[in-house]
Scaffold this motif. Structure first.
Motif, PDB file in Angstrom:
ATOM      1  N   TYR A 112      32.649  24.158  -0.880  1.00  0.00           N
ATOM      2  CA  TYR A 112      31.522  23.655  -1.984  1.00  0.00           C
ATOM      3  C   TYR A 112      31.615  25.017  -2.817  1.00  0.00           C
ATOM      4  N   GLU A 189      29.229  12.203  -7.997  1.00  0.00           N
ATOM      5  CA  GLU A 189      30.281  13.106  -8.085  1.00  0.00           C
ATOM      6  C   GLU A 189      30.233  14.178  -6.626  1.00  0.00           C
ATOM      7  N   ALA A 191      28.190  16.255  -5.476  1.00  0.00           N
ATOM      8  CA  ALA A 191      27.310  17.408  -5.876  1.00  0.00           C
ATOM      9  C   ALA A 191      26.090  17.263  -5.124  1.00  0.00           C
ATOM     10  N   TYR A 193      21.839  19.083  -4.794  1.00  0.00           N
ATOM     11  CA  TYR A 193      21.003  20.049  -5.361  1.00  0.00           C
ATOM     12  C   TYR A 193      19.765  20.355  -4.501  1.00  0.00           C
ATOM     13  N   ALA A 215      22.827  24.742  -6.185  1.00  0.00           N
ATOM     14  CA  ALA A 215      23.455  23.734  -6.327  1.00  0.00           C
ATOM     15  C   ALA A 215      25.073  23.904  -5.330  1.00  0.00           C
ATOM     16  N   LEU A 217      28.723  22.047  -5.310  1.00  0.00           N
ATOM     17  CA  LEU A 217      29.630  21.234  -6.076  1.00  0.00           C
ATOM     18  C   LEU A 217      30.994  21.296  -5.219  1.00  0.00           C
ATOM     19  N   ARG A 239      28.668  26.127 -17.854  1.00  0.00           N
ATOM     20  CA  ARG A 239      28.782  24.832 -16.782  1.00  0.00           C
ATOM     21  C   ARG A 239      27.832  25.276 -15.668  1.00  0.00           C
ATOM     22  N   CYS A 240      27.954  26.465 -15.027  1.00  0.00           N
ATOM     23  CA  CYS A 240      27.088  26.850 -14.053  1.00  0.00           C
ATOM     24  C   CYS A 240      25.885  26.750 -14.041  1.00  0.00           C
ATOM     25  N   HIS A 243      24.356  23.326 -14.156  1.00  0.00           N
ATOM     26  CA  HIS A 243      24.414  22.724 -12.768  1.00  0.00           C
ATOM     27  C   HIS A 243      22.830  23.068 -12.137  1.00  0.00           C
TER      28      HIS A 243
END
Length: 256
Positions: A112, A189, A191, A193, A215, A217, A239-240, A243
């Motif tokens: 991840y 997806e 992910a 959190y 997070a 991913l 993008r980071c 999330h």
């Protein structure tokens, strides 16, 4: 006669050191960790590690214990009488971790990209890699972080997954000092959190409790990923940050 006894002990010690060296090399390959990274984590010199792996000097008890703490697993053989508490692998985690089976938790195994706010720069995101996998020796899921800029603070530990809460807990317990990650069940997806609670290193020896959004991913095996401190000017920042913002915006956690 004395020569035979000493020689036998020497052969036994050499065999044990060789077995430890094989396990250390296997862990380095499996975790894609450098020898320097392991030496830093175990707080031993790279020279000591290199010589022991090459067989030019044995693994001392002190060195072995430090490597076991750094890798989160036992490298020495245990006497048969000492093994019952570490029961033979059953495919089930112990009750204190949720009594989950390996097949029921196989979906969590993998690598991840892990994101959290940077403690040193409030505007930045801190990124590193976390690997989660099943430990046959301990009958449980375990995790280990990697590719951290601050390698000395790399975390590893056990995965708890009680049915009652439906959440995933990544627990580090090093000599009674705890660090906890609480994660949601994965999204479509894959992910996850949640919230990280740990100690922030300050000036001198000062340590301050801190909690932050986090997070996880999913990555394909061996997939390259960003790491280190990612600032607003970096290509992956938006993008980071998106999330991390999901933790509060989508109700995965409440930060008071």
């Amino acid at each position: 006669m004395w020569g035979d006894v000493r020689g036998g002990r020497g052969n036994s010690a050499n065999a044990e050191s060789g077995a430890i060296a094989d396990q250390v090399r296997e862990e380095l390959a499996r975790r894609r960790m450098s020898r320097q990274g392991l030496a830093d984590l175990a707080k031993i010199s790279i020279s000591t590690l290199e010589k022991a792996l090459a067989g030019s000097r044995p693994f001392t008890l002190a060195t072995t214990v430090r490597l076991e703490e750094a890798l989160g697993r036992r490298l020495r053989d245990q006497p048969a009488a000492a093994r019952p508490h570490a029961a033979a692998p059953t495919g089930f985690a112990p009750p204190e971790l949720g009594s989950y089976s390996r097949p029921a938790m196989s979906w969590i195994e993998g690598e991840y990209l892990t994101l959290r706010p940077s403690f040193g720069d409030p505007a930045a995101v801190y990124a590193y890699r976390t690997v989660i996998g099943w430990s046959e020796d301990d009958s449980r899921m375990t995790f280990r972080e990697g590719e951290r800029l601050d390698a000395a603070f790399t975390q590893f530990g056990d995965v708890s997954a009680p049915h009652q809460s439906g959440h995933i807990y990544l627990v580090t317990n090093r000599h009674g000092q705890l660090r906890l990650v609480v994660l949601s069940r994965p999204t479509i997806e894959g992910a996850m959190y949640g919230v990280l609670t740990t100690l922030q290193s300050g000036r001198g020896s000062q340590l301050t409790p801190v909690s932050a959004a986090i997070a996880f991913l999913p990555l394909k095996r061996g997939e390259p990923a960003v790491s280190g401190r990612i600032g607003p000017r970096d290509a992956d920042y938006e993008r980071c940050r998106r999330h991390l913002d999901r933790v509060k915006q989508d109700g995965f956690a409440v930060l008071m």
